[in-house]
Design a protein around this motif. Structure first.
Motif, mmCIF file in Angstrom:
data_model
loop_
_atom_site.group_PDB
_atom_site.id
_atom_site.type_symbol
_atom_site.label_atom_id
_atom_site.label_comp_id
_atom_site.label_asym_id
_atom_site.label_seq_id
_atom_site.Cartn_x
_atom_site.Cartn_y
_atom_site.Cartn_z
ATOM 1 N N ARG A 52 -1.741 1.439 6.536
ATOM 2 C CA ARG A 52 -2.464 0.251 6.047
ATOM 3 C C ARG A 52 -3.943 0.548 5.844
ATOM 4 O O ARG A 52 -4.524 0.237 4.803
ATOM 5 C CB ARG A 52 -2.284 -0.874 7.062
ATOM 6 C CG ARG A 52 -3.051 -2.149 6.770
ATOM 7 C CD ARG A 52 -3.182 -2.978 8.040
ATOM 8 N NE ARG A 52 -4.030 -2.320 9.034
ATOM 9 C CZ ARG A 52 -3.841 -2.399 10.357
ATOM 10 N NH1 ARG A 52 -2.845 -3.094 10.856
ATOM 11 N NH2 ARG A 52 -4.664 -1.770 11.182
ATOM 12 N N ILE A 146 2.185 -5.786 5.679
ATOM 13 C CA ILE A 146 1.135 -4.775 5.562
ATOM 14 C C ILE A 146 1.242 -3.720 6.654
ATOM 15 O O ILE A 146 0.629 -2.647 6.550
ATOM 16 C CB ILE A 146 -0.267 -5.411 5.582
ATOM 17 C CG1 ILE A 146 -0.553 -6.084 6.931
ATOM 18 C CG2 ILE A 146 -0.427 -6.399 4.447
ATOM 19 C CD1 ILE A 146 -1.990 -6.542 7.091
ATOM 20 N N GLY A 164 4.445 -4.514 1.158
ATOM 21 C CA GLY A 164 3.187 -4.644 1.873
ATOM 22 C C GLY A 164 1.987 -4.320 1.012
ATOM 23 O O GLY A 164 0.929 -4.954 1.133
ATOM 24 N N ARG A 165 2.149 -3.353 0.078
ATOM 25 C CA ARG A 165 1.023 -3.020 -0.805
ATOM 26 C C ARG A 165 0.682 -4.187 -1.714
ATOM 27 O O ARG A 165 -0.487 -4.471 -1.966
ATOM 28 C CB ARG A 165 1.355 -1.772 -1.633
ATOM 29 C CG ARG A 165 1.394 -0.491 -0.807
ATOM 30 C CD ARG A 165 1.857 0.684 -1.649
ATOM 31 N NE ARG A 165 3.255 0.543 -2.059
ATOM 32 C CZ ARG A 165 3.843 1.295 -2.988
ATOM 33 N NH1 ARG A 165 3.155 2.221 -3.623
ATOM 34 N NH2 ARG A 165 5.114 1.114 -3.282
ATOM 35 N N ASP A 167 1.028 -7.303 -0.957
ATOM 36 C CA ASP A 167 0.337 -8.291 -0.140
ATOM 37 C C ASP A 167 -1.097 -7.865 0.154
ATOM 38 O O ASP A 167 -2.007 -8.703 0.199
ATOM 39 C CB ASP A 167 1.103 -8.531 1.165
ATOM 40 C CG ASP A 167 2.346 -9.384 0.953
ATOM 41 O OD1 ASP A 167 2.349 -10.169 -0.009
ATOM 42 O OD2 ASP A 167 3.298 -9.270 1.734
ATOM 43 N N LEU A 168 -1.323 -6.562 0.347
ATOM 44 C CA LEU A 168 -2.695 -6.097 0.523
ATOM 45 C C LEU A 168 -3.520 -6.376 -0.723
ATOM 46 O O LEU A 168 -4.667 -6.822 -0.638
ATOM 47 C CB LEU A 168 -2.715 -4.597 0.834
ATOM 48 C CG LEU A 168 -2.420 -4.176 2.272
ATOM 49 C CD1 LEU A 168 -2.383 -2.656 2.372
ATOM 50 C CD2 LEU A 168 -3.440 -4.744 3.236
#
Length: 491
Positions: A52, A146, A164-165, A167-168
């Motif tokens: 992350r 994330i 997760g990427r 969402d980042l």
């Protein structure tokens, strides 16, 4: 290649976020461990914070490895050949590997696992390891998307089964699995500190889950572990504190903070409004005053807790008098609720430093720099030195400055605090009061027998030292001899 650097969380990710592969420079010891694991037939992945933070362009500190394809009985010997191994957990073990070159603290190594709720409370979770578990299933047990991104450190391949990427990039904090997210109530507090640290908006469904968590069942050390991360790692801890209030967490986690919102302040001195609003601003200002304390976790913690608690006495003391709102004696009145909060969080000593005592002293003395400045023409060096005996002057300067600056939208320049800092520096009492020149052994050498008399003479001479009357050991001995002679003559 991800450069190791410390920056604020960016508003958008670098293009590397969308690449199919990403290379990270591993610490030397970790690189050797990865090679050994692959030689043993395992598939090791970096997981969680390191991946992350690399995507966010932050420095990499939290290294965690998940090992696929190798059962525990074969994993342990590989780890043991690489460093000291401490296995934690009963039903499922995580291996703490110490002494890995280039890694601060212990490296966490684990097998893929499934978590399932089998009973009430945070302990009612059954865990089963399975090195053959598919990546998507292994990632399902993680808290937020994330933190569910994996990286093959050998090929640089990113595995991101829960987006997760994405969402980042959207600056969003989202639970991986809504069905199992609530199994561990600590995740609600983790959401608070992650949202604040990385300046993320919490997905509404995730926020609802967090607001419903039974936090009362959590041990104090787990609760404070997340609070500490919020206070020490977020640029604006107020974001997390505001979430805790919005989600109804304060009643369980920090009820001592609840009365602050209902406590008004004089608008001329506090244009920002109530004490809660002021406290949020002060905590954020304190977070900006941590420079120079980066490697000193206990003192950083004392500073942030002092800022958080400094006005806890105002709800009990605020009165409308002579056309103004006044809070006379709120420093002393703040000590009981501060003790209560520190008890609740289990705050005592840390690495040999008495955080608790320092926080209480900061609360009790936080107005002193301003008061001394108002009397600056008459303030002696002895007064400054005596204050340095009550609390650490450098931390007091920082808390008082944060208190002054935490009154936006007004402009209150910290003139008094800068004056105080200069006086403190000139007297060399930033970190501690002067060391007593005279010791008990000096009095014994003068023929004084052990007993209460030694303590009385030492204290009297030290008071002279604080006032600047005694400046050398010879002068201290002479003053002690004078006091002893006066005692002997009955003078």
């Amino acid at each position: 290649m991800i450069e190791d650097r410390r920056v604020q969380a960016p508003s958008r990710l670098s293009a590397a976020c969308y690449a199919a592969a990403m290379q990270i420079d591993l610490p030397p010891g970790l690189a050797r461990l990865v090679a050994l694991l692959r030689e043993a037939g395992a598939r090791p992945y970096l997981v969680g914070g390191a991946v992350r933070d690399a995507l966010l362009g932050l420095s990499l500190e939290d290294w965690d490895v998940e090992v696929f394809g190798l059962p525990a009985e074969r994993l342990e010997p590989v780890l043991a050949a690489h460093g000291r191994v401490d296995a934690v957990g009963q039903a499922f073990r995580v291996y703490k590997l110490s002494g890995v070159e280039g890694v601060k603290g212990a490296l966490d190594v684990s097998l893929p696992r499934r978590d399932s709720k089998v009973g009430p409370g945070h302990r009612g979770i059954a865990v089963s390891g399975d090195p053959s578990l598919p990546v998507e299933e292994a990632a399902r047990r993680r808290d937020f998307t994330i933190n569910a991104i994996m990286l093959d450190p050998s090929s640089g391949e990113l595995l991101d089964p829960w987006n997760g990427r994405g969402d980042l990039e959207a600056r969003r904090l989202r639970a991986v699995d809504r069905e199992t997210f609530g199994d561990d109530p600590l995740r609600a507090l983790r959401a608070v500190q992650l949202a604040a640290r990385f300046e993320l908006e919490v997905d509404p469904a995730t926020a609802s889950l967090c607001a419903s968590m039974p936090l009362a069942e959590l041990p104090a050390e787990r609760v404070f572990g997340e609070i500490e991360k919020l206070l020490l790692k977020a640029r604006r801890p107020s974001r997390g504190l505001a979430l805790m209030k919005a989600w109804g967490m304060l009643a369980v986690v920090a009820p001592e903070l609840l009365p602050l919102e209902a406590t008004s302040q004089d608008p001329d001195w506090h244009p920002e409004g109530d004490v809660w609003t002021h406290t949020l601003q002060v905590v954020d200002e304190a977070a900006g005053l941590l420079a120079g304390l980066e490697s000193d976790r206990p003192r950083r913690l004392a500073l942030m807790l002092g800022a958080l608690c400094h006005d806890l006495g105002k709800p009990a003391t605020s009165r409308f008098e002579d056309g103004r709102i006044r809070s006379r004696g709120h420093e002393e009145a703040g000590l009981p609720p501060t003790r209560s909060l520190l008890d609740r969080w289990g705050v005592h000593t840390l690495l040999g430093y008495d955080v608790r005592a320092q926080v209480l002293a900061l609360v009790a003395q936080h107005l002193k720099p301003g008061q001394l400045y108002d009397e600056r023409e008459r303030v002696s060096d002895g007064a400054i030195r005596r204050l340095a005996r009550k609390c650490e002057a450098d931390l007091l300067y920082r808390v008082a400055k944060a208190d002054c600056l935490g009154r936006r939208p007004g402009r209150f320049e910290p003139v008094a605090m800068e004056w105080f800092r200069e006086r403190v520096r000139a007297l060399d009492v930033e970190l501690r009061p002067p060391e007593p020149l005279l010791k008990g052994r000096d009095l014994v050498a003068l023929g004084v027998p052990p007993g209460p008399r030694i303590g009385r003479v030492l204290q009297a001479v030290y008071e002279k030292q604080l006032d600047g009357v005694v400046a050398t050991l010879d002068e201290a001995r002479a003053e002690a001899a004078r006091l002893l002679a006066s005692d002997a003559s009955g003078g």
